[in-house]
Motif scaffolding. Structure first.
Motif, PDB file in Angstrom:
ATOM      1  N   ARG A 194      36.243  21.792  50.990  1.00 52.36           N
ATOM      2  CA  ARG A 194      35.813  23.069  50.397  1.00 52.36           C
ATOM      3  C   ARG A 194      36.977  23.610  49.565  1.00 52.36           C
ATOM      4  O   ARG A 194      37.869  24.291  50.094  1.00 52.36           O
ATOM      5  CB  ARG A 194      35.474  24.039  51.506  1.00 52.36           C
ATOM      6  N   PRO A 195      36.996  23.256  48.246  1.00 51.13           N
ATOM      7  CA  PRO A 195      38.092  23.722  47.406  1.00 51.13           C
ATOM      8  C   PRO A 195      38.113  25.254  47.413  1.00 51.13           C
ATOM      9  O   PRO A 195      37.088  25.890  47.177  1.00 51.13           O
ATOM     10  CB  PRO A 195      37.734  23.194  46.022  1.00 51.13           C
ATOM     11  N   THR A 196      39.295  25.773  47.716  1.00 56.94           N
ATOM     12  CA  THR A 196      39.408  27.228  47.857  1.00 56.94           C
ATOM     13  C   THR A 196      40.634  27.736  47.118  1.00 56.94           C
ATOM     14  O   THR A 196      41.694  27.103  47.149  1.00 56.94           O
ATOM     15  CB  THR A 196      39.528  27.615  49.333  1.00 56.94           C
ATOM     16  N   VAL A 197      40.465  28.844  46.424  1.00 54.51           N
ATOM     17  CA  VAL A 197      41.583  29.450  45.692  1.00 54.51           C
ATOM     18  C   VAL A 197      41.624  30.941  46.055  1.00 54.51           C
ATOM     19  O   VAL A 197      40.599  31.619  46.010  1.00 54.51           O
ATOM     20  CB  VAL A 197      41.411  29.310  44.167  1.00 54.51           C
ATOM     21  N   GLU A 198      42.788  31.387  46.354  1.00 53.21           N
ATOM     22  CA  GLU A 198      42.976  32.818  46.606  1.00 53.21           C
ATOM     23  C   GLU A 198      44.014  33.322  45.615  1.00 53.21           C
ATOM     24  O   GLU A 198      45.032  32.665  45.378  1.00 53.21           O
ATOM     25  CB  GLU A 198      43.480  33.068  48.033  1.00 53.21           C
ATOM     26  N   MET A 199      43.713  34.432  45.020  1.00 52.92           N
ATOM     27  CA  MET A 199      44.647  34.973  44.041  1.00 52.92           C
ATOM     28  C   MET A 199      44.790  36.471  44.255  1.00 52.92           C
ATOM     29  O   MET A 199      43.803  37.169  44.442  1.00 52.92           O
ATOM     30  CB  MET A 199      44.152  34.739  42.610  1.00 52.92           C
ATOM     31  N   ASP A 200      46.050  36.919  44.146  1.00 51.25           N
ATOM     32  CA  ASP A 200      46.301  38.361  44.136  1.00 51.25           C
ATOM     33  C   ASP A 200      46.810  38.692  42.737  1.00 51.25           C
ATOM     34  O   ASP A 200      47.726  38.015  42.233  1.00 51.25           O
ATOM     35  CB  ASP A 200      47.373  38.740  45.156  1.00 51.25           C
ATOM     36  N   PHE A 201      46.244  39.665  42.101  1.00 54.31           N
ATOM     37  CA  PHE A 201      46.711  40.045  40.759  1.00 54.31           C
ATOM     38  C   PHE A 201      46.444  41.529  40.538  1.00 54.31           C
ATOM     39  O   PHE A 201      45.644  42.156  41.259  1.00 54.31           O
ATOM     40  CB  PHE A 201      46.024  39.205  39.666  1.00 54.31           C
ATOM     41  N   SER A 202      47.099  42.018  39.560  1.00 52.39           N
ATOM     42  CA  SER A 202      46.858  43.409  39.203  1.00 52.39           C
ATOM     43  C   SER A 202      46.453  43.473  37.729  1.00 52.39           C
ATOM     44  O   SER A 202      46.892  42.648  36.932  1.00 52.39           O
ATOM     45  CB  SER A 202      48.113  44.257  39.436  1.00 52.39           C
ATOM     46  N   LEU A 203      45.639  44.446  37.419  1.00 52.03           N
ATOM     47  CA  LEU A 203      45.136  44.552  36.050  1.00 52.03           C
ATOM     48  C   LEU A 203      44.893  46.028  35.756  1.00 52.03           C
ATOM     49  O   LEU A 203      44.216  46.714  36.531  1.00 52.03           O
ATOM     50  CB  LEU A 203      43.824  43.770  35.915  1.00 52.03           C
ATOM     51  N   ASP A 204      45.446  46.438  34.645  1.00 49.97           N
ATOM     52  CA  ASP A 204      45.287  47.833  34.239  1.00 49.97           C
ATOM     53  C   ASP A 204      45.606  48.797  35.389  1.00 49.97           C
ATOM     54  O   ASP A 204      44.857  49.765  35.638  1.00 49.97           O
ATOM     55  CB  ASP A 204      43.861  48.079  33.730  1.00 49.97           C
ATOM     56  N   GLY A 205      46.629  48.462  36.178  1.00 50.22           N
ATOM     57  CA  GLY A 205      47.078  49.371  37.235  1.00 50.22           C
ATOM     58  C   GLY A 205      46.362  49.199  38.561  1.00 50.22           C
ATOM     59  O   GLY A 205      46.685  49.869  39.537  1.00 50.22           O
ATOM     60  N   SER A 206      45.387  48.281  38.601  1.00 51.16           N
ATOM     61  CA  SER A 206      44.653  48.062  39.856  1.00 51.16           C
ATOM     62  C   SER A 206      45.004  46.704  40.429  1.00 51.16           C
ATOM     63  O   SER A 206      45.178  45.731  39.673  1.00 51.16           O
ATOM     64  CB  SER A 206      43.144  48.130  39.606  1.00 51.16           C
ATOM     65  N   ASP A 207      45.081  46.624  41.757  1.00 52.77           N
ATOM     66  CA  ASP A 207      45.370  45.347  42.414  1.00 52.77           C
ATOM     67  C   ASP A 207      44.044  44.728  42.850  1.00 52.77           C
ATOM     68  O   ASP A 207      43.117  45.418  43.267  1.00 52.77           O
ATOM     69  CB  ASP A 207      46.243  45.591  43.648  1.00 52.77           C
ATOM     70  N   TYR A 208      44.038  43.450  42.723  1.00 54.36           N
ATOM     71  CA  TYR A 208      42.826  42.715  43.110  1.00 54.36           C
ATOM     72  C   TYR A 208      43.240  41.534  43.972  1.00 54.36           C
ATOM     73  O   TYR A 208      44.315  40.965  43.813  1.00 54.36           O
ATOM     74  CB  TYR A 208      42.070  42.185  41.875  1.00 54.36           C
ATOM     75  N   ARG A 209      42.331  41.227  44.923  1.00 55.25           N
ATOM     76  CA  ARG A 209      42.470  39.980  45.696  1.00 55.25           C
ATOM     77  C   ARG A 209      41.179  39.219  45.523  1.00 55.25           C
ATOM     78  O   ARG A 209      40.096  39.722  45.793  1.00 55.25           O
ATOM     79  CB  ARG A 209      42.750  40.304  47.169  1.00 55.25           C
ATOM     80  N   LEU A 210      41.374  38.003  45.154  1.00 50.46           N
ATOM     81  CA  LEU A 210      40.184  37.168  44.873  1.00 50.46           C
ATOM     82  C   LEU A 210      40.191  35.969  45.795  1.00 50.46           C
ATOM     83  O   LEU A 210      41.216  35.315  45.985  1.00 50.46           O
ATOM     84  CB  LEU A 210      40.226  36.669  43.405  1.00 50.46           C
ATOM     85  N   LEU A 211      39.016  35.695  46.335  1.00 57.25           N
ATOM     86  CA  LEU A 211      38.828  34.455  47.096  1.00 57.25           C
ATOM     87  C   LEU A 211      37.658  33.738  46.440  1.00 57.25           C
ATOM     88  O   LEU A 211      36.585  34.308  46.277  1.00 57.25           O
ATOM     89  CB  LEU A 211      38.509  34.752  48.576  1.00 57.25           C
ATOM     90  N   LYS A 212      37.948  32.489  46.095  1.00 59.18           N
ATOM     91  CA  LYS A 212      36.860  31.664  45.548  1.00 59.18           C
ATOM     92  C   LYS A 212      36.847  30.350  46.290  1.00 59.18           C
ATOM     93  O   LYS A 212      37.876  29.687  46.386  1.00 59.18           O
ATOM     94  CB  LYS A 212      37.109  31.356  44.057  1.00 59.18           C
ATOM     95  N   ALA A 213      35.677  30.006  46.847  1.00 62.50           N
ATOM     96  CA  ALA A 213      35.531  28.714  47.500  1.00 62.50           C
ATOM     97  C   ALA A 213      34.341  28.026  46.858  1.00 62.50           C
ATOM     98  O   ALA A 213      33.330  28.654  46.575  1.00 62.50           O
ATOM     99  CB  ALA A 213      35.332  28.913  48.992  1.00 62.50           C
ATOM    100  N   PHE A 214      34.508  26.732  46.598  1.00 65.35           N
ATOM    101  CA  PHE A 214      33.467  25.962  45.905  1.00 65.35           C
ATOM    102  C   PHE A 214      32.963  24.876  46.834  1.00 65.35           C
ATOM    103  O   PHE A 214      33.555  24.580  47.874  1.00 65.35           O
ATOM    104  CB  PHE A 214      34.025  25.341  44.621  1.00 65.35           C
TER     105      PHE A 214
END
Lengths: 872, 375
Positions: A70-90
């Motif tokens: 189960r390919p999985t990617v987790e990313m933490d990033f910020s954009l325009d002053g907001s923080d985001y956490r992304l989890l994507k599993a394929f």
């Protein structure tokens, strides 16, 4: 956007990678070859831009080979002053979860949509997304390994960049519409001008048409001017003719000519008078000459009579003298004739005496001739007989040289045959003893030697017979002997010779007779050269002559003959002299006769002339006496003098009438009349010709042509003027559009140039990037007005310029409110150390505004850069 | 005995109208002959005693023989007499259209008045006193001899001349071949029939210009008529009636498009009370219009060219002023900048490319419309 953490598990070959604490500025993620840097970038892209429920080829490429994970990617990033956490599993259990500011959470498709919204990208309807089309600004700013040297393809982000520029510049580029307008303007310009800016098409044709029309107009104008000149000439001619008519120039010329003619006629009368006087004078002159000539003729006649009388007297005297001389000569002739007669008689007598003596001498010689001739005749007759005999003998003997030769041959053949027979025969030597004998063929033989050439029986007495039989062809040989003998006998017989001996004797006779015959002929010829008969004839003649002479004596002495001859000769000489004297006398007498005849003729002639002269004078005097003649001469002289005076008077009158002047005036008047008539004629002819010419020209309608052409020119001129303005307008429009486009382009791209300038100043001071104003693709690099096409740069330079362009575009996007971090996978692998160091400065500068993540396997290249280093 | 005649002049047969291209020009040329034929028919209908042509029957002395023959043929509906006076266009030069006409026609009812001698008509009850031009321009008044011309007592005296009556014609008219304004009076004329001025005009007492029977230029001078003149006797006042004969209407139209609204051209042309197919129009358009309106005017003109016999347009006074709407229509970006620049040039009176800039703006607008149409 700023990344802070990325965790990837079971994505392709990456089992698990965690990158965290990424710095806001420059980051370097280093790893060995095959450590999975590029896979890390692919995982990040998948996490952000692929739907979590993506299937098919896309998910297949995410899975590690042969593993169902189960390919999985987790990313933490910020954009325009907001923080985001992304989890994507394929894969088998796909999952998407995005947690944003304030704990807002999106899951599943909503999470995917939320990402699309906040990151400003669009997904493809189906299949894998493509970075340049579907990843928004990230398509340009996240650069895969090995593509950093390519011109940044803006793709979907182009509108965002353009929007940012337009907001900054405050205007828009021409775009598609502008290009269409440019194209149309260029096409319109090409309707009027060629590439060398020479008129073409309708514009050029209009100008050429106008030129042609103007030429045509000028030509028609020229012809019209000629026509008008002709009309003017016609007018002048008509005016002149009218003037002639009004002034009656011709009539006046005729009057002048007529008057001059009258004057000439009067002059002619005077000339006639002179001619008549001249004729009279000539006649008087002739009469005067005639009387003078008659007077002279009369004097001549008197003189002629005088001369003829004198001449007659003279001729008469001469005739008398001639007569006297003739008489004297005739007398001398008589004397000479007498002497001649006597001499002739003497000569006759002497000749007679001599003839007698000569006859006697001839008789004597005849007799001697007859006697000698008789002897010769006898001898000749003997010789002739001998000759005839010898000739007869030669004729009788047939044995000539050929016959004798044949006979000798035959005899030799016999002898040869006999010799052969004898050789073949038996030679029998009888030497009887005892007085014996032998009989052979009835012949008794004693001691003897004989030859037996045939079978022979020899009877020896006392012994008996001995048959002798010669062998070896004796019989043949014997026959040959006989045959030869027979031939000889025949030959002899043919020659009439009994045998060979007789034949040989006859041959000898023949030869002797043949030898003798020539000498006989010579002797005979000597005696009687002309033959015996001639001899006989001559002898008979001599005898006859002798008989004819008769008895003339003949015993006179030769001396007497000689005396008689001398006498006769003397007499002959005397006679010859007498005859010569006679002839001389006769000749002189003839001469005197001729002279007398001449003198007589002259006398008669003189007599006749004298008579004629006298008769003529008498006749003339009978017609006109000498006195009358003198009177005539005086009258004629007077008449001549009077006629001469009359002639001179007529001539004086003629001179007084000035004939040259009258003639000159006449000629002048006639010429003036002729010239006036010719002039009028010429004018009328010219008038007709001009009218004909004008008539012909008139048919052409030159006036209409000119007016028409001028109208056309006016219309074409206006049209050309319009076209000229249009042509200039086409150029102006095209050039204005091009100029405006260039200026607008420069203004519009200025933000990019301004953003790129600080970076380029670090790498290539003074350089400027050139971008297409529509696609915003990198075209070239410009420095010092030298444009280098991007594709022509080195690989390293292209990498560096492309990175700088991305940075400039990122600046514009960021200024437009859309920040995105840059992820560069091994971007500067072709840079030399110097350039690399410069690029480090560039990246440092850029990192002041943007987060930059560099993925590299060349850790050492970036150690000195001072970036946050993460190792995987 | 009265004398009734038709007074006409300035036929100018053979005038080529080269400035009117194509069939339109050919029709104008042909019409001049047809109008002569119509005039001859009118003479017969009006039962006139003679037709007086006061000069310039032919456009020039150098017309084609064909033209002379066409005129002769056109005369046939009226038996005559026709009295032709040589004018300045067809002066009686030593060789002229008249000498050629004499060769081409032996008709004794065609009288060429090329000598200043009285011509008696109606057995001397009417006398024509002609003043023929024997040169194109005469410095003296050729009608002067009329004053002393003797005629039978009671004969109607009609002068026939070609030129400008002194002090009477509008300013700008040709002042050659002048005729004394009181000639009719001084020569005791009952009528002075004049030619040269192309409009129908009574210029003095008993003195008339008939004008050309077929208009040939744009000049507002009442042309296209002939005059039927009837004189009851010497000293009587002549009765003069103008009869229209012209087939083509020549009109000058000026349209000001100051209001900037399209349709002005059409309104003005529609307002012409003539048969459009026989109208020869010189249109002057002035004003300031937008590019869009300029385009619309072009379309209008194009349509009117097909409707009128001939249309000449002078639009030198029509200015284009691109509006915001034009610019919006053409588009922003560099094209908009180009429009601004061209407009600036077109508004500089001294700029050498001023006219070209105006045309360029029109072109740009046309291209824009075409490009838009093809999208």
């Amino acid at each position: 956007m700023r990344l802070s953490r990325v965790e990837v598990s079971d994505f392709r070959k990456l089992t698990r990678v965690l990158v965290e604490d990424l710095a806001p500025g420059l980051n370097v993620i280093a790893g060995d070859n095959e450590a999975g840097k590029s896979t890390l970038l692919a995982a990040m892209r998948a996490a952000l831009f692929e739907r979590h429920r993506v299937t098919g080829q896309v998910i297949e490429e995410m899975l590690p080979y042969g593993r169902q994970v189960r390919p999985t990617v987790e990313m933490d990033f910020s954009l325009d002053g907001s923080d985001y956490r992304l989890l994507k599993a394929f894969g088998s259990r796909p999952e998407a979860r995005l947690v944003g500011a304030g704990g807002t959470e999106w899951t599943g498709d909503e999470a995917d949509d939320a990402l699309s919204r906040i990151l400003r990208f669009t997904r493809p309807g189906r299949g894998e997304s493509k970075p340049d089309q579907h990843h928004g600004a990230f398509g340009m700013m996240w650069v895969s390994q090995g593509t950093a040297h390519q011109t940044p393809s803006l793709g979907a982000v182009r509108e965002q960049v353009a929007g940012a520029i337009e907001r900054e510049v405050g205007e828009v580029a021409g775009g598609e519409h502008g290009r269409a307008m440019l194209q149309l303007a260029a096409e319109r310009q090409a309707l009027f001008w060629d590439k060398l800016r020479r008129p073409r098409g309708e514009y050029r044709k209009a100008a050429e048409d106008l030129t042609g029309l103007r030429e045509q107009r000028d030509m028609v104008r020229g012809r019209l001017r000629e026509l008008e000149a002709d009309v003017d000439r016609l007018g002048l001619i008509a005016a002149r003719l009218e003037a002639y008519s009004a002034e009656d120039t011709l009539g006046q010329a005729r009057v002048s000519a007529s008057a001059a003619h009258e004057a000439v006629l009067a002059l002619g009368t005077l000339q006639q008078l002179v001619a008549t006087a001249s004729d009279s004078a000539a006649l008087a002159e002739l009469g005067r000459r005639n009387t003078t000539r008659d007077q002279a003729a009369r004097s001549g006649m008197i003189e002629a009579v005088r001369r003829s009388a004198a001449g007659l007297e003279q001729d008469r005297q001469a005739a008398n003298e001639a007569r006297g001389r003739l008489e004297r000569l005739q007398s001398a002739g008589h004397v000479a004739r007498n002497s001649d007669t006597k001499a002739v008689a003497d000569e006759q007598a002497a000749r007679q005496a001599l003839a007698k003596l000569q006859a006697a001498d001839k008789a004597r010689r005849l007799r001697e001739f007859v006697a000698r001739g008789q002897q010769m005749l006898t001898a000749a007759e003997d010789l002739e007989r001998s000759r005839l005999e010898a000739t007869a003998l030669l004729a009788a003997i047939k044995v000539d040289a050929d016959a004798m030769a044949r006979l000798e041959t035959l005899a030799a053949a016999i002898a040869e045959a006999k010799s052969r027979l004898e050789a073949a025969s038996v030679r029998l030597q009888l030497r009887p003893q005892f007085g014996g004998a032998a009989e052979v063929d009835g012949v008794i033989l004693e001691a003897a030697e004989f030859v037996i050439s045939r079978d022979t029986t020899v009877h020896l007495y006392g012994f008996g017979d001995i048959d002798v039989r010669p062998g070896g062809g004796v019989a043949g040989l014997e026959a040959a002997v006989k045959a030869a003998e027979a031939k000889l006998a025949d030959a002899l017989s043919a020659l009439g010779q009994p045998d060979m001996g007789a034949a040989r004797a006859a041959w000898e006779h023949f030869k002797a007779a043949r030898h003798e015959l020539p000498s006989l002929r010579q002797s005979l010829a000597a005696l009687a050269p002309d033959g015996i008969e001639r001899l006989r004839f001559d002898l008979a003649v001599g005898t006859a002559e002798l008989d004819q002479l008769g008895d003339v004596g003949g015993a006179e002495a030769v001396d007497a003959l000689e005396v008689a001859k001398r006498r006769a000769a003397d007499c002959a000489e005397v006679a010859a002299q007498a005859r010569a004297a006679l002839e001389q006398a006769n000749k002189q007498a003839h001469g005197a006769e001729a002279e007398l005849a001449v003198a007589t003729d002259r006398e008669a002639n003189a007599q006749r002339i004298d008579e004629q002269a006298r008769a003529a004078l008498a006749e003339a005097r009978l017609a006109t006496s000498d006195a009358q003649l003198q009177e005539f001469e005086v009258v004629a002289a007077t008449a001549f003098e009077q006629a001469t005076l009359a002639l001179e008077a007529a001539r004086t009158q003629l001179r007084g009438a000035e004939p040259d002047l009258v003639q000159l005036r006449h000629d002048k008047a006639v010429k003036a009349l002729d010239a006036t008539m010719a002039n009028i004629e010429q004018l009328k002819r010219s008038q007709i010709q001009l009218e004909a010419s004008l008539q012909a020209h008139g048919r052409e309608g030159l006036g209409e042509q000119l007016a028409f052409v001028e109208g056309e020119i006016a219309e074409r001129d206006a049209r050309l003027e319009r076209l000229l303005v249009e042509a200039r307008a086409a150029v102006l429009l095209s050039e204005t559009l091009v100029q405006a486009q260039r200026e607008t382009k420069e203004r519009w791209l200025r933000p990019i140039h301004e953003r790129a300038a600080p970076y380029l100043s670090l790498l290539r001071p003074g350089s400027e990037v050139a971008l297409d104003e529509d696609t915003l693709e990198l075209n070239a690099v410009r420095r010092d007005n030298i444009v280098e096409p991007f594709a022509g740069l080195s690989l390293g330079a292209r990498e560096q310029i492309a990175v700088i362009t991305r940075l400039a575009l990122a600046d514009i996007l960021a200024d437009g409110g859309q920040s995105a971090c840059l992820v560069l996978d091994d971007p500067l692998v072709n840079a030399d150390r110097h350039r690399l160091e410069r690029m480090h400065l560039v990246l440092h500068k850029a990192a002041e505004r943007h987060q930059i993540v560099i993925l590299t396997c060349r850790e050492r290249d970036f150690l000195s850069m001072g970036a946050h280093m993460v190792r995987i | 005995m009265s004398f009734r005649f038709l007074h006409t002049a300035d036929w100018q047969a053979g005038k080529p109208f080269g400035n009117v291209p194509g069939d339109a020009g050919a029709a104008l040329r042909r019409q001049r002959i047809d109008t002569i034929a119509n005039l001859a028919k009118l003479a017969t209908e009006q039962q006139v005693d003679a037709v007086l042509v006061a000069g310039d029957a032919f456009d020039s002395n150098e017309v084609e023989d064909r033209t002379i023959n066409q005129v002769l043929a056109a005369l046939s509906p009226f038996a005559g007499p026709w009295i032709f006076l040589p004018g300045n266009h067809d002066a009686a030069l030593p060789h002229s259209v008249w000498s050629r006409l004499r060769r081409l026609s032996s008709s004794d009812t065609i009288i060429i008045a090329d000598r200043p001698e009285p011509i008696e008509l109606q057995h001397g009850s009417a006398v024509i006193l002609p003043a023929p031009l024997r040169r194109r321009r005469e410095s003296s008044d050729l009608t002067a001899w009329f004053d002393a011309a003797a005629t039978r007592p009671g004969a109607i005296r009609v002068g026939l001349a070609h030129g400008s009556v002194a002090n009477r014609l509008p300013a700008g008219s040709e002042a050659a071949n002048t005729i004394a304004e009181d000639r009719a009076q001084s020569a005791d004329l009952d009528y002075l029939a004049l030619g040269d001025w192309h409009g129908t005009l009574q210029i003095a007492d008993k003195t008339w210009y008939s004008g050309t029977p077929e208009t040939d230029r744009h000049r507002d001078n009442q042309s296209g008529n002939v005059l039927v003149v009837e004189i009851d006797g010497h000293g009587a006042v002549p009765r003069v009636t103008a009869m229209p004969t012209g087939a083509y209407a020549w009109r000058r139209v000026e349209v000001g498009l100051i209001d900037g609204r399209a349709g002005g051209v059409s309104r003005a042309l529609e307002g012409l009370e003539v048969d459009h197919q026989r109208a020869v129009v010189e249109l002057t358009v002035t004003g300031i219009v937008s590019l869009a309106e300029r385009h619309a005017v072009e379309l209008e003109l194009s349509a009117w060219r097909a409707r009128l016999h001939h249309l000449v347009v002078d639009d030198a006074g029509l200015r284009e002023e691109p509006t915001d709407d034009d610019l919006d229509a053409i588009g922003a970006g560099f094209v908009g900048h180009a429009v601004e620049r061209l407009r600036a040039i077109s508004q500089e009176p001294a700029h050498q490319d001023r006219d070209a800039a105006r045309v360029a703006l029109r072109m740009l607008f046309l291209d824009h419309m075409n490009a838009k149409g093809s999208q």
